[in-house]
Structures are given as structure tokens and as C-alpha cells.
Design a protein around this motif. Structure first.
Motif, PDB file in Angstrom:
ATOM      1  N   ALA A  59     -36.121  41.008  -7.228  1.00 49.84           N
ATOM      2  CA  ALA A  59     -36.975  41.098  -8.407  1.00 49.84           C
ATOM      3  C   ALA A  59     -38.293  40.372  -8.209  1.00 49.84           C
ATOM      4  O   ALA A  59     -38.375  39.390  -7.468  1.00 49.84           O
ATOM      5  N   GLY A  60     -39.323  40.879  -8.906  1.00 47.34           N
ATOM      6  CA  GLY A  60     -40.638  40.262  -8.888  1.00 47.34           C
ATOM      7  C   GLY A  60     -40.915  39.531 -10.186  1.00 47.34           C
ATOM      8  O   GLY A  60     -40.550  40.007 -11.274  1.00 47.34           O
ATOM      9  N   PHE A  61     -41.575  38.363 -10.086  1.00 46.25           N
ATOM     10  CA  PHE A  61     -41.956  37.556 -11.242  1.00 46.25           C
ATOM     11  C   PHE A  61     -43.418  37.137 -11.079  1.00 46.25           C
ATOM     12  O   PHE A  61     -43.878  36.902  -9.956  1.00 46.25           O
ATOM     13  N   ILE A  62     -44.120  37.011 -12.198  1.00 50.09           N
ATOM     14  CA  ILE A  62     -45.557  36.710 -12.167  1.00 50.09           C
ATOM     15  C   ILE A  62     -45.886  35.611 -13.158  1.00 50.09           C
ATOM     16  O   ILE A  62     -45.385  35.614 -14.290  1.00 50.09           O
ATOM     17  N   LEU A  63     -46.752  34.699 -12.730  1.00 54.98           N
ATOM     18  CA  LEU A  63     -47.307  33.664 -13.603  1.00 54.98           C
ATOM     19  C   LEU A  63     -48.783  33.939 -13.853  1.00 54.98           C
ATOM     20  O   LEU A  63     -49.488  34.391 -12.947  1.00 54.98           O
ATOM     21  N   GLY A  64     -49.246  33.662 -15.075  1.00 56.49           N
ATOM     22  CA  GLY A  64     -50.674  33.724 -15.344  1.00 56.49           C
ATOM     23  C   GLY A  64     -51.120  34.795 -16.310  1.00 56.49           C
ATOM     24  O   GLY A  64     -52.326  35.070 -16.416  1.00 56.49           O
ATOM     25  N   PHE A  65     -50.189  35.407 -17.050  1.00 60.14           N
ATOM     26  CA  PHE A  65     -50.595  36.410 -18.035  1.00 60.14           C
ATOM     27  C   PHE A  65     -51.411  35.764 -19.152  1.00 60.14           C
ATOM     28  O   PHE A  65     -51.223  34.594 -19.485  1.00 60.14           O
ATOM     29  N   ASP A  66     -52.285  36.531 -19.753  1.00 61.18           N
ATOM     30  CA  ASP A  66     -53.071  36.046 -20.885  1.00 61.18           C
ATOM     31  C   ASP A  66     -52.149  35.604 -22.021  1.00 61.18           C
ATOM     32  O   ASP A  66     -51.178  36.307 -22.350  1.00 61.18           O
ATOM     33  N   GLY A  67     -52.475  34.447 -22.596  1.00 63.54           N
ATOM     34  CA  GLY A  67     -51.680  33.942 -23.710  1.00 63.54           C
ATOM     35  C   GLY A  67     -50.367  33.298 -23.308  1.00 63.54           C
ATOM     36  O   GLY A  67     -49.584  32.876 -24.168  1.00 63.54           O
ATOM     37  N   GLU A  68     -50.115  33.184 -22.013  1.00 61.22           N
ATOM     38  CA  GLU A  68     -48.858  32.606 -21.514  1.00 61.22           C
ATOM     39  C   GLU A  68     -48.738  31.146 -21.936  1.00 61.22           C
ATOM     40  O   GLU A  68     -49.689  30.373 -21.849  1.00 61.22           O
TER      41      GLU A  68
ATOM     42  N   ILE B 173     -30.263  36.029  -9.093  1.00 61.17           N
ATOM     43  CA  ILE B 173     -31.073  36.887  -8.221  1.00 61.17           C
ATOM     44  C   ILE B 173     -31.422  36.075  -6.978  1.00 61.17           C
ATOM     45  O   ILE B 173     -32.085  35.040  -7.075  1.00 61.17           O
ATOM     46  N   PRO B 174     -30.970  36.499  -5.789  1.00 62.72           N
ATOM     47  CA  PRO B 174     -31.125  35.643  -4.602  1.00 62.72           C
ATOM     48  C   PRO B 174     -32.570  35.409  -4.180  1.00 62.72           C
ATOM     49  O   PRO B 174     -32.955  34.303  -3.846  1.00 62.72           O
ATOM     50  N   GLN B 175     -33.374  36.493  -4.177  1.00 66.26           N
ATOM     51  CA  GLN B 175     -34.720  36.405  -3.600  1.00 66.26           C
ATOM     52  C   GLN B 175     -35.792  36.790  -4.628  1.00 66.26           C
ATOM     53  O   GLN B 175     -36.419  37.846  -4.522  1.00 66.26           O
ATOM     54  N   PRO B 176     -36.022  35.944  -5.626  1.00 68.55           N
ATOM     55  CA  PRO B 176     -37.091  36.227  -6.583  1.00 68.55           C
ATOM     56  C   PRO B 176     -38.459  36.107  -5.934  1.00 68.55           C
ATOM     57  O   PRO B 176     -38.749  35.108  -5.284  1.00 68.55           O
ATOM     58  N   MET B 177     -39.272  37.133  -6.075  1.00 70.76           N
ATOM     59  CA  MET B 177     -40.633  37.091  -5.540  1.00 70.76           C
ATOM     60  C   MET B 177     -41.539  36.565  -6.645  1.00 70.76           C
ATOM     61  O   MET B 177     -41.902  37.297  -7.569  1.00 70.76           O
ATOM     62  N   LEU B 178     -41.903  35.310  -6.563  1.00 66.90           N
ATOM     63  CA  LEU B 178     -42.751  34.681  -7.557  1.00 66.90           C
ATOM     64  C   LEU B 178     -44.201  34.730  -7.087  1.00 66.90           C
ATOM     65  O   LEU B 178     -44.503  34.356  -5.952  1.00 66.90           O
ATOM     66  N   GLY B 179     -45.087  35.200  -7.951  1.00 72.79           N
ATOM     67  CA  GLY B 179     -46.497  35.292  -7.584  1.00 72.79           C
ATOM     68  C   GLY B 179     -47.409  34.870  -8.717  1.00 72.79           C
ATOM     69  O   GLY B 179     -46.982  34.764  -9.871  1.00 72.79           O
ATOM     70  N   ILE B 180     -48.667  34.616  -8.380  1.00 73.83           N
ATOM     71  CA  ILE B 180     -49.704  34.334  -9.373  1.00 73.83           C
ATOM     72  C   ILE B 180     -50.444  35.639  -9.647  1.00 73.83           C
ATOM     73  O   ILE B 180     -50.783  36.376  -8.719  1.00 73.83           O
TER      74      ILE B 180
ATOM     75  N   GLY C 297     -26.607  38.704   5.619  1.00 75.52           N
ATOM     76  CA  GLY C 297     -28.028  39.042   5.675  1.00 75.52           C
ATOM     77  C   GLY C 297     -28.850  38.177   4.737  1.00 75.52           C
ATOM     78  O   GLY C 297     -29.939  37.708   5.099  1.00 75.52           O
ATOM     79  N   LEU C 298     -28.332  37.943   3.531  1.00 73.51           N
ATOM     80  CA  LEU C 298     -29.030  37.086   2.572  1.00 73.51           C
ATOM     81  C   LEU C 298     -29.113  35.648   3.078  1.00 73.51           C
ATOM     82  O   LEU C 298     -30.156  34.996   2.951  1.00 73.51           O
ATOM     83  N   CYS C 299     -28.017  35.162   3.630  1.00 77.58           N
ATOM     84  CA  CYS C 299     -28.023  33.800   4.187  1.00 77.58           C
ATOM     85  C   CYS C 299     -29.069  33.666   5.289  1.00 77.58           C
ATOM     86  O   CYS C 299     -29.842  32.703   5.330  1.00 77.58           O
ATOM     87  N   ALA C 300     -29.095  34.641   6.186  1.00 79.30           N
ATOM     88  CA  ALA C 300     -30.041  34.591   7.301  1.00 79.30           C
ATOM     89  C   ALA C 300     -31.482  34.640   6.804  1.00 79.30           C
ATOM     90  O   ALA C 300     -32.371  33.974   7.354  1.00 79.30           O
ATOM     91  N   ALA C 301     -31.736  35.410   5.742  1.00 80.87           N
ATOM     92  CA  ALA C 301     -33.090  35.487   5.184  1.00 80.87           C
ATOM     93  C   ALA C 301     -33.549  34.135   4.661  1.00 80.87           C
ATOM     94  O   ALA C 301     -34.752  33.862   4.591  1.00 80.87           O
TER      95      ALA C 301
ATOM     96  N   LEU D 119     -28.528  29.410  -1.379  1.00 83.47           N
ATOM     97  CA  LEU D 119     -27.229  29.877  -0.889  1.00 83.47           C
ATOM     98  C   LEU D 119     -26.236  30.091  -2.026  1.00 83.47           C
ATOM     99  O   LEU D 119     -25.414  31.009  -1.983  1.00 83.47           O
ATOM    100  N   ARG D 120     -26.309  29.246  -3.068  1.00 80.60           N
ATOM    101  CA  ARG D 120     -25.396  29.426  -4.199  1.00 80.60           C
ATOM    102  C   ARG D 120     -25.671  30.757  -4.900  1.00 80.60           C
ATOM    103  O   ARG D 120     -24.752  31.487  -5.255  1.00 80.60           O
ATOM    104  N   ARG D 121     -26.969  31.098  -5.084  1.00 76.37           N
ATOM    105  CA  ARG D 121     -27.292  32.373  -5.730  1.00 76.37           C
ATOM    106  C   ARG D 121     -26.839  33.558  -4.882  1.00 76.37           C
ATOM    107  O   ARG D 121     -26.331  34.560  -5.414  1.00 76.37           O
ATOM    108  N   CYS D 122     -27.036  33.476  -3.561  1.00 76.40           N
ATOM    109  CA  CYS D 122     -26.571  34.553  -2.675  1.00 76.40           C
ATOM    110  C   CYS D 122     -25.069  34.770  -2.847  1.00 76.40           C
ATOM    111  O   CYS D 122     -24.593  35.909  -2.959  1.00 76.40           O
ATOM    112  N   PHE D 123     -24.351  33.680  -2.879  1.00 76.44           N
ATOM    113  CA  PHE D 123     -22.893  33.718  -3.016  1.00 76.44           C
ATOM    114  C   PHE D 123     -22.484  34.311  -4.361  1.00 76.44           C
ATOM    115  O   PHE D 123     -21.670  35.245  -4.422  1.00 76.44           O
ATOM    116  N   GLN D 124     -23.067  33.819  -5.444  1.00 77.16           N
ATOM    117  CA  GLN D 124     -22.690  34.290  -6.777  1.00 77.16           C
ATOM    118  C   GLN D 124     -23.093  35.743  -6.996  1.00 77.16           C
ATOM    119  O   GLN D 124     -22.354  36.510  -7.624  1.00 77.16           O
ATOM    120  N   GLN D 125     -24.257  36.148  -6.480  1.00 78.51           N
ATOM    121  CA  GLN D 125     -24.679  37.537  -6.642  1.00 78.51           C
ATOM    122  C   GLN D 125     -23.716  38.483  -5.922  1.00 78.51           C
ATOM    123  O   GLN D 125     -23.315  39.515  -6.465  1.00 78.51           O
TER     124      GLN D 125
END
Length: 528
Positions: free
Chosen positions: A319-328, A345-352, A485-489, A416-422
Motif C-alpha cells: 500500500a501507498g501512503f502520503i503526507l502533506g495534503f492540504d488541511g492535513e 501491511i508489511p511494506q507501506p510506501m510512505l511518501g511526501i 521473500g518479505l523477510c529478505a526484502a 518482521l512482526r508485520r510480515c509474519f502477521q500478514q
């Protein structure tokens, strides 16, 4: 004509998986589907040499051999893209360029010396380019407001690829997206009507890859796979018997909008066809921000419930997540962290947030005179960049939440905990592997490297690694490949979080994790 087709190098980024690639003995995640489709549009009598520079680089002899250099690039490939144009110009070679980056910012390519700009979608503009060449024209810009009928698209030249160097192969079923998210450039590039290939076309591409010997994971690269739900279901209903007939040679990952969770039939069909993962543009759990950015499809139902339903349908969530929306509101980064922990979610893509050229966001901010020149992803092309506009809350506060969020989310024990639980939460099939697949040789090497790095070398996670691995083997062995694969990433992300922090520190002039933010000093920081 002797044409040298080149795909520029990617810098280290969230999706480059550098350390993972090294551990797995691979070179790149997916092949460049666009330029090998362009290769299929070129005249049969042309001689073609192709290099994905992320896999291997062309030689001096290739440069001497060619009459024409053809490049395709995304914004993140900006440095190598311009280097290749300038090299071709210095060697006296004609240069033709295309792809999302030059389509969005054509002046950049012209400034570097490109002769021909083959913009928009190649099915419409490559024939214009070929006609100009036949007429002896030395330069030209080729555009089309009309969108092509992708049922007429040629089969990509998969034969040009060094296939064993990639983690996954790729096909495209559709272009365009029906939604209207303000920040997204997909609708400005490909339109809001989701145009699909015919099921038989997509199956022919899969058959070609099968005959070329590919076995493993395959990325359907559509920006929203379920944009045309009727046609996608037609495809899936023909894909399922094909997969059974061929003994499930592939597993699939794709991108889709969150309303996938509202369609039980779609979820069932994707499960039957062998989809093991989906990337969702969640962006933020803050409903006010979703409304501001016109991502209304994410407000119809609770997002946590949507993630649960997709897991129950047998799919891992990226999943992708974004910071910086107007009015945030302050604390958006913490709220994203809490959401990720709740959904595992093991690999959240956080961006500005970045205003990309020609998007609705870009046009609005331009009218409001809030765009900042010389700053942001349009200049440097990576995800670790301060926003290229004046935000509605202090940019230093956003930067701090970004670095803090990324640093915390990818703390090794939490990751690693998120990879396991997911993996435990996914409803997986016992009758076949519906998971990430590796070739036997690559898989054994990956396991050996993983045991060394996480089961022996890292004392802070050693016990957790073995405990979780044993539980997966005992309770859900069918997801073992996915889990490993998730662990290796993780090896990539633990390096990348330090790089992200370093890049933001360099832009701010201080480490945001070590300095408390003073909002009143912000206007000077932004203007400078």
C-alpha cells in the motif's frame, strides 16, 4: 535502420529492492514493458539491440553500430536518461525519446538535445515518427490527443529480455483509471476511461512467456486493474481455465483501487486465477484529506475492513501512503503508523506529496501561486524529497513525520512482526501455491542468504526470525515463499530507511529526528 533501444538506470529507491536483488541473485524487479512494446511497433526490417541498463549495459561497439538511439523513461530515471541523450548527441547519433517523463515534461528532453519526441501512447505516435523518418525529417515532436484502441496493441518483445535477471515478468491488460484523484498523473497521461485488451490478447502474451520458459511471479502493471470491472471479469474467467490447463505456471500481483473489497465476485475470481498480492493506494486514514484530494472511493467503507476482506480473499497487501495534503492535521504520520500496525501491511510506501506536472493538483497550485521551482520530485525524481509547493502546515513538521514514520515502520522487529502477521492472516489455498514464486536455484540461494543475515548475523532479530519461521512452517507452510521473500526484502528497507533520513536531513540542513520543529520559522525555510 540500426536502432539501439536503452532503458535508463534507476537510482536507489523504495521499489529498487537493491539488497534483496543482491541476496536473490537478481538484477531488477520487473522488465520495462513500454520500450519492448515500442520495439514491436518498429519495422520488421530494422535491426534492433536492446539493453535494460538495470540488468546489463551496452558496449562501445553498440554505440558505434547504431544509427538511432531510442530511450524511454520515468521521472525517477531522470539522471541516466539525460546522460544517455547527451552521450548520443556527442557521438553524433540521432536520439528519439518517449515514456511518461518526456510526455509530462517534454522541454527537459529537448534541452538535453533529443531529436525526436515520441510522446503520449506509442501506438498513435510511433507511426508518426516512422513517417517523419521516411520523409527525411531531422527532428520532430509527435503527439496524439486520441487514445489508442489497445486491442490493436502488438505483443511486447519478451524475447529481447534477459528474463532470468528479473524477479517478475510483466504484462498490461488496461490503461487509464475511472477515478479523479487530484494528485495522480495517470489520468492526465492515459485518461479516465479504462481501455482494456481482449482476454485472448492477454492470454497470448502469457502463452508467449510460458513458451519462452518463464515460471514464477508476474506483475499485471495496470494502474488500476479493476478500472473496467466487466472486462476484467471476462479476462479472469478465461484466465482461470488457462492456468489450470498449464498447471499454474504463474502467480500474479497487480495494482487496484480499494473498492476491490466491495466486489466479492472479483475477489473470488482473482483468488481462483492465482493472484497472491495487490497494491492499494490507501494514501491516508484521514477522511478529510481523502475528500480534499478527491479520493472519494476510499471514503465509502472503513479502510481497515477493506484490508481484512482482501486478506481473506488470499491476497497480501502492499500500500501507498502520503503526507502533506492540504488541511492535513498534525500527527498524520502517527495515524498512518497506527493504521499500518492495525492492518499488518508489511511494506507501506510512505511518501511526501508532490505536485506532478499536468495533474489537477499542479494546475490548482499554479493558480494559487504555491508551486516552488527547483524543489521536489520533478527536479530530483525520487521519493525522499520535500514537497515542491507551499503546504498548509509547516514543511519541517511534515518532514519530521515522514522521517519518523519511515524510521519506525521499518524498525526490524516491527517489520518482521508485520510480515509474519500478514502471512498468517491471508486465507491461502492448501491445494496450490498462491504466493510469490522463485526458480529453484534462486530460491535456495535466497534461503541460505536469509538464514545467514537474519538467523545468525543479526542478534536483535535472530530469536524472532527462528520463532516466526517455525510457526509458519508448522501452521501455514503454503505461504513460506511469500514469508521468506518479505523477510529478505527487509534487508533492502533497513538500508533504505537510513538513506531516506539522510536525504531529508540534507535538504533541511538538520536531522529531523534530533531537532524539535518550530512552526514559526517555517516560512523562511520554505522560501529558501
Amino acid at each position: 535502420m540500426k536502432a539501439l533501444l536503452l532503458y535508463p538506470q534507476f537510482p536507489q529507491s523504495f521499489w529498487s529492492y537493491d539488497r534483496f536483488m543482491e541476496i536473490a541473485g537478481l538484477k531488477a524487479v520487473i522488465p520495462p514493458l513500454g520500450i519492448i512494446t515500442v520495439a514491436a511497433l518498429l519495422p520488421k526490417e530494422w535491426e534492433i539491440r536492446f539493453y535494460d541498463r538495470n540488468v546489463n549495459v551496452e558496449t562501445k561497439a553498440d554505440w558505434e553500430w547504431c544509427d538511432l538511439v531510442i530511450l524511454s523513461a520515468m521521472l525517477v530515471q531522470k539522471p541516466d536518461f539525460h546522460h544517455l541523450i547527451q552521450k548520443a548527441v556527442n557521438l553524433g547519433k540521432k536520439v528519439a525519446v518517449g515514456g511518461p517523463y518526456p510526455t509530462s515534461v517534454p522541454q527537459d528532453a529537448l534541452n538535453s538535445g533529443a531529436d525526436y519526441l515520441i510522446l503520449d501512447e506509442g501506438e498513435m505516435t510511433v507511426p508518426q515518427f516512422l513517417e517523419a523518418l521516411a520523409q527525411g525529417k531531422e527532428q520532430g515532436i509527435f503527439r496524439s490527443m486520441e487514445k489508442p484502441d489497445v486491442t490493436q496493441s502488438p505483443m511486447p518483445r519478451f524475447d529481447l529480455l534477459q528474463r532470468d535477471a528479473y524477479l517478475m515478468m510483466a504484462i498490461q491488460f488496461s490503461r487509464g483509471c475511472p477515478f479523479n484523484c487530484e494528485f495522480c498523473d495517470i489520468i492526465s497521461l492515459y485518461g479516465r476511461k479504462s481501455r482494456t485488451k481482449e482476454p485472448c490478447q492477454a492470454l497470448a502474451e502469457l502463452q508467449n512467456l510460458y513458451e519462452l520458459g518463464w515460471r514464477g511471479s508476474l506483475f499485471i502493471v495496470d494502474d488500476n486493474f479493476i478500472g473496467n470491472q466487466r472486462n476484467v471479469k471476462r479476462f479472469l474467467k478465461e484466465l482461470i481455465p488457462w492456468m489450470k490447463q498449464h498447471n499454474y505456471p504463474f502467480t500474479f500481483i497487480t495494482e487496484a483501487s480499494v473498492n476491490l473489497a466491495e466486489d466479492d465476485e472479483m475477489l473470488h475470481l482473482m483468488n481462483e486465477a492465482g493472484f497472491y498480492a495487490v497494491f492499494l493506494g490507501i494514501e491516508t486514514p484521514d477522511r478529510d484529506s481523502l475528500k480534499v484530494t478527491q479520493k472519494l472511493q476510499n471514503t465509502r467503507n472503513p479502510l481497515i475492513e477493506a484490508c481484512r476482506k482482501i486478506n481473506e480473499a488470499g491476497m497480501l497487501i502492499y500500500a501507498g501512503f502520503i503526507l502533506g495534503f492540504d488541511g492535513e492535521r498534525s500527527g498524520a504520520g502517527k495515524r498512518i503508523q497506527a493504521f499500518v500496525e492495525q492492518t499488518n501491511i508489511p511494506q507501506p510506501m510512505l511518501g511526501i506529496l508532490q505536485a506532478l506536472p499536468n495533474t489537477a493538483l499542479w494546475n490548482r497550485l499554479q493558480k494559487e501561486e504555491r508551486l516552488i521551482q527547483g524543489l521536489g520530485a520533478t527536479e530530483v525524481g525520487d521519493q525522499n524529497t520535500l514537497m515542491n509547493f507551499v503546504p498548509t502546515r509547516p514543511i519541517a513538521e511534515i518532514a519530521k513525520e515522514y522521517v519518523e514514520g519511515f524510521w519506525t515502520l521499518y524498525e526490524p522487529t516491527k517489520y518482521l512482526r508485520r510480515c509474519f502477521q500478514q502471512c498468517l492472516s491471508i486465507s491461502s489455498r492448501a491445494d496450490r501455491k498462491q504466493t510469490m514464486q522463485f526458480s529453484p536455484g534462486k530460491g535456495l540461494g535466497l534461503i541460505a542468504q536469509l538464514i545467514w543475515h537474519q538467523g545468525i548475523r543479526r542478534p536483535e532479530i535472530r530469536e524472532q526470525f527462528w520463532r516466526q519461521l517455525w510457526t509458519i512452517l508448522r501452521r501455514k507452510p503454503q505461504v513460506l515463499n511469500m514469508y521468506l521473500g518479505l523477510c529478505a526484502a527487509g534487508e533492502h528497507f533497513w538500508e533504505y530507511r537510513a538513506l531516506a533520513r539522510e536525504r531529508i536531513t540534507e535538504q533541511l540542513g538538520y536531522d529531523p529526528l534530533k531537532v524539535s520543529v518550530k512552526a514559526e520559522s517555517e516560512p523562511m525555510l520554505v522560501r529558501s
